[in-house]
Design a protein around this motif. Structure first.
Motif, PDB file in Angstrom:
ATOM      1  N   LYS A  41      -6.529   1.790   8.347  1.00 45.44           N
ATOM      2  CA  LYS A  41      -5.314   1.469   7.603  1.00 45.44           C
ATOM      3  C   LYS A  41      -4.192   2.442   7.958  1.00 45.44           C
TER       4      LYS A  41
ATOM      5  N   ASP B  16       5.339  -6.724   0.519  1.00 44.23           N
ATOM      6  CA  ASP B  16       4.022  -6.173   0.805  1.00 44.23           C
ATOM      7  C   ASP B  16       3.234  -6.011  -0.500  1.00 44.23           C
ATOM      8  N   GLN B  18       0.083  -5.687  -1.154  1.00 43.22           N
ATOM      9  CA  GLN B  18      -0.958  -4.659  -1.138  1.00 43.22           C
ATOM     10  C   GLN B  18      -0.329  -3.271  -1.369  1.00 43.22           C
ATOM     11  N   LYS B  20       2.443  -2.752  -3.044  1.00 43.50           N
ATOM     12  CA  LYS B  20       2.825  -2.715  -4.464  1.00 43.50           C
ATOM     13  C   LYS B  20       1.613  -2.361  -5.327  1.00 43.50           C
ATOM     14  N   ALA B  21       0.453  -2.953  -4.990  1.00 39.58           N
ATOM     15  CA  ALA B  21      -0.765  -2.694  -5.769  1.00 39.58           C
ATOM     16  C   ALA B  21      -1.148  -1.213  -5.686  1.00 39.58           C
ATOM     17  N   VAL B  22      -1.056  -0.653  -4.477  1.00 38.86           N
ATOM     18  CA  VAL B  22      -1.375   0.768  -4.309  1.00 38.86           C
ATOM     19  C   VAL B  22      -0.409   1.615  -5.130  1.00 38.86           C
ATOM     20  N   ARG B  38       4.037   0.920   1.859  1.00 36.67           N
ATOM     21  CA  ARG B  38       3.841  -0.220   2.766  1.00 36.67           C
ATOM     22  C   ARG B  38       2.515   0.010   3.478  1.00 36.67           C
ATOM     23  N   ILE B  39       1.730  -1.053   3.606  1.00 37.06           N
ATOM     24  CA  ILE B  39       0.416  -0.913   4.219  1.00 37.06           C
ATOM     25  C   ILE B  39       0.337  -1.744   5.488  1.00 37.06           C
ATOM     26  N   LYS B  41      -1.814  -1.975   9.618  1.00 40.31           N
ATOM     27  CA  LYS B  41      -3.113  -1.818  10.258  1.00 40.31           C
ATOM     28  C   LYS B  41      -3.016  -0.791  11.373  1.00 40.31           C
TER      29      LYS B  41
END
Lengths: 83, 83
Positions: A41, B16, B18, B20-22, B38-39, B41
């Motif tokens: 990640k 994004d 994911q 936001k969740a983090v 922001r996530i 790869k």
């Protein structure tokens, strides 16, 4: 304020099924030179903190407590000052 | 042989969830300084090719054809020679 860039990777000995899937997909498309694919990640965020040492401590704690799985992942990060 | 390190990010204008969740998770743990998460790869692999220009072309094509979603992601990569 600092911009943090965090990279989280599975430890080398831990199997990476997502990496294997990508590698198989690559082979099906004819990319036969691609080997040992590993997927991790890449996380970016800003830390609203004026002191670098304290921002570093926050990022490290956040990785330990939320972002990385301590059982099978390692993390590394950089901090860059932004105005 | 070259080691490729690819980073794939959503374009800045694309939401994004994911990330936001983090960020919400971070807030729940008391990390109130963390903003704009922001996530993306992070992908590593080896390219079994002796010529750098040709290895570069392979990695670019692989990103275009498999790794990145051309509708909403951008990619960047580096190549490092390994023996």
């Amino acid at each position: 304020m600092y911009k943090a860039t965090v990279i989280i990777k599975r430890r080398p000995k831990i199997l990476d099924p997502q990496g294997k899937a990508v590698e198989q997909g690559a082979k099906l498309l004819g990319f036969n030179n691609v080997k040992a694919t590993r997927i991790g990640k890449y996380i970016e965020f800003f830390v609203d903190n004026k002191e670098k040492a304290s921002a570093e401590e926050e990022v490290k704690l956040l990785c330990d407590k939320l972002l990385a799985n301590p059982n099978m992942e390692d993390f590394e990060f950089t901090l860059e000052e932004v105005k």
